[in-house]
Design a protein around this motif. Structure first.
Motif, short mmCIF file in Angstrom:
data_model
loop_
_atom_site.label_atom_id
_atom_site.label_comp_id
_atom_site.label_asym_id
_atom_site.label_seq_id
_atom_site.Cartn_x
_atom_site.Cartn_y
_atom_site.Cartn_z
N PHE A 206 39.86 -26.96 31.01
CA PHE A 206 40.98 -27.81 30.61
C PHE A 206 40.64 -29.28 30.75
CE2 PHE A 206 43.41 -23.86 31.20
CZ PHE A 206 44.18 -23.89 30.06
N GLY A 210 40.41 -32.00 27.54
CA GLY A 210 41.11 -33.28 27.54
C GLY A 210 40.19 -34.43 27.18
N TYR A 214 40.05 -36.91 23.78
CA TYR A 214 39.97 -38.37 23.93
C TYR A 214 38.87 -38.94 23.04
CZ TYR A 214 38.52 -42.83 25.96
OH TYR A 214 38.13 -44.14 26.13
#
Length: 462
Positions: A206, A210, A214
């Motif tokens: 996870f 993320g 980005y």
């Protein structure tokens, strides 16, 4: 023991003969009421497990899948295939529940439910009940070992990207380097010992996703024009990748079997629909953002397209460690199927005194098999498409349709449902044949010299 891993293992274990007599007065039996579970999971825990099962190498391959299908086709097709997969998972859960009612048992594994459904179907299919358990086991084992092959290639490719600036080596050498640790990790006999590692893999996955998002949102994008519609020649590869990424067929029955409130699993706003909706949205987002980011130059994994730098290297290392841990969990399943269902009973019947040694030999042998296959075909994206089309078309579409149709015949259900199941079966067979053929053909062509490959490409578009 990790609840999800334990549930998956129990679901995938082969069972013996389920030719118990069927009961006509089955309406008064509810398998959910008779399930005695020591540590059942609640709805939220089940949802977390479902999300965990579907967020791995598959989601990282979505940008390349979109490059094969085109941006618009990729978005629409991902949603449609997601709806198809979700419906087929509902069919599988309902068929398993119906098989439990007929045999008046609280739980059945996938192979056992398949056999029970065939026994309830037309006479021509009843003779296939016993072989069907072996067939389902074979597809499950091949699929799980295929995942392990994909994981070896993924780990080697990503380590190579990080190490190459200092020590340039071939992907095969990196595979050989990680073989020893993989074998050692695969010798751990208890899932309870693997549970802490599984939790670490979740955190790394996870966190890595993320950071990838980005980069895709803020990074410099490719200036190449976008392909909106794709090509029919490469769409079967997209279909195989989507099936590999979306279909958590190996754990769906297990998750439902281990719920405190199993009826909430298949409700309109239940765990399955909510979970699959989140998963499809995540896959569309990563696929679309990743494709816009790198366009036609998408690698087998989006992590390989990140710009060099400490943060990108940390993401690659996160995913490499997480997938390394997941290798042991996924290889545990075929070990259990082959060992407990086939080898152990025969060795015990023969009076063997070296059972532990034989089990370790099996673990090492399966690990070496996945290594050899990964070295022979180090094409991560094509591996994903191949195993998605070959195994999941059968496990996720064809078999559930056959199970529901047989149970429908037994209770003389509506003919419209039979027509729907027949259509699902045809879709599954077409996806299996077309996807497997295209993936194998692409694997063969990927090993051909460039001029030959160019001629073949030109001939395909003539």
């Amino acid at each position: 023991m990790d609840p999800e891993s334990k549930a998956e293992t129990l679901c995938l274990q082969p069972v013996a003969d389920h030719a118990a007599p069927l009961h006509k007065e089955e309406d008064d039996y509810d398998p959910h009421v008779h399930r005695q579970l020591p540590k059942p999971t609640n709805n939220l825990e089940t949802l977390v497990h479902l999300l965990k099962c579907s967020l791995g190498t598959g989601i990282l391959a979505m940008p390349q899948a979109f490059a094969r299908a085109g941006l618009v086709t990729g978005v629409v097709a991902t949603v449609l295939v997601g709806a198809l997969v979700t419906h087929c998972l509902h069919v599988l859960v309902r068929a398993q529940y119906g098989a439990c009612k007929r045999l008046r048992v609280p739980l059945l594994s996938y192979p056992a439910a398949m056999a029970a459904a065939l026994q309830a179907g037309p006479p021509a299919l009843r003779r296939l009940a016993r072989p069907s358990t072996v067939t389902v086991d074979v597809f499950l084992v091949v699929y799980q070992l295929g995942i392990c092959c994909v994981y070896i290639v993924f780990i080697a490719d990503n380590i190579k990207k990080v190490v190459d600036p200092q020590y340039e080596m071939s992907t095969e050498v990196h595979m050989l380097i990680i073989l020893g640790p993989l074998i050692a990790f695969n010798l751990i006999p208890s899932l309870k010992l693997l549970a802490p590692f599984s939790a670490l893999a979740n955190v790394l996955t996870f966190a890595g996703l993320g950071i990838v998002v980005y980069y895709l949102v803020t990074g410099e994008r490719s200036s190449e024009p976008l392909d909106l519609w794709g090509s029919p020649h490469t769409f079967p590869l997209f279909f195989g990748t989507i099936l590999f990424a979306l279909t958590a067929v190996g754990v769906v029955i297990a998750l439902e079997n281990n719920m405190k409130t199993p009826k909430a699993f298949g409700e309109p706003c239940g765990v399955l629909n909510v979970g699959m909706s989140i998963i499809v949205l995540l896959y569309v987002a990563i696929g679309a953002l990743g494709y816009v980011y790198c366009v036609a130059d998408c690698s087998d994994s989006i992590t390989l397209d990140l710009p060099p730098g400490p943060l990108a290297s940390s993401v690659i290392i996160m995913f490499a460690v997480a997938i390394f841990i997941s290798y042991g969990l996924h290889c545990y399943v075929p070990v259990e199927v082959v060992w407990r269902g086939y080898l152990l009973p025969r060795l015990q019947a023969a009076g063997s005194r070296h059972l532990r040694l034989a089990e370790y030999a099996l673990r090492v042998g399966l690990c070496l098999l996945t290594f050899v296959l990964a070295v022979a075909v180090p094409r991560l994206g094509l591996f994903i498409s191949l195993f998605g089309a070959l195994c999941l078309s059968a496990l996720g579409i064809c078999f559930p349709a056959v199970m529901e149709a047989c149970l429908n015949v037994a209770r003389r259900g509506p003919r419209l449902q039979l027509a729907k199941d027949a259509l699902l079966f045809v879709v599954g067979v077409v996806g299996l044949v077309a996807g497997t053929y295209t993936a194998l053909l692409s694997i063969v062509r990927s090993f051909q010299p460039e001029p030959v490959l160019a001629d073949a490409h030109a001939h395909a578009h003539a």
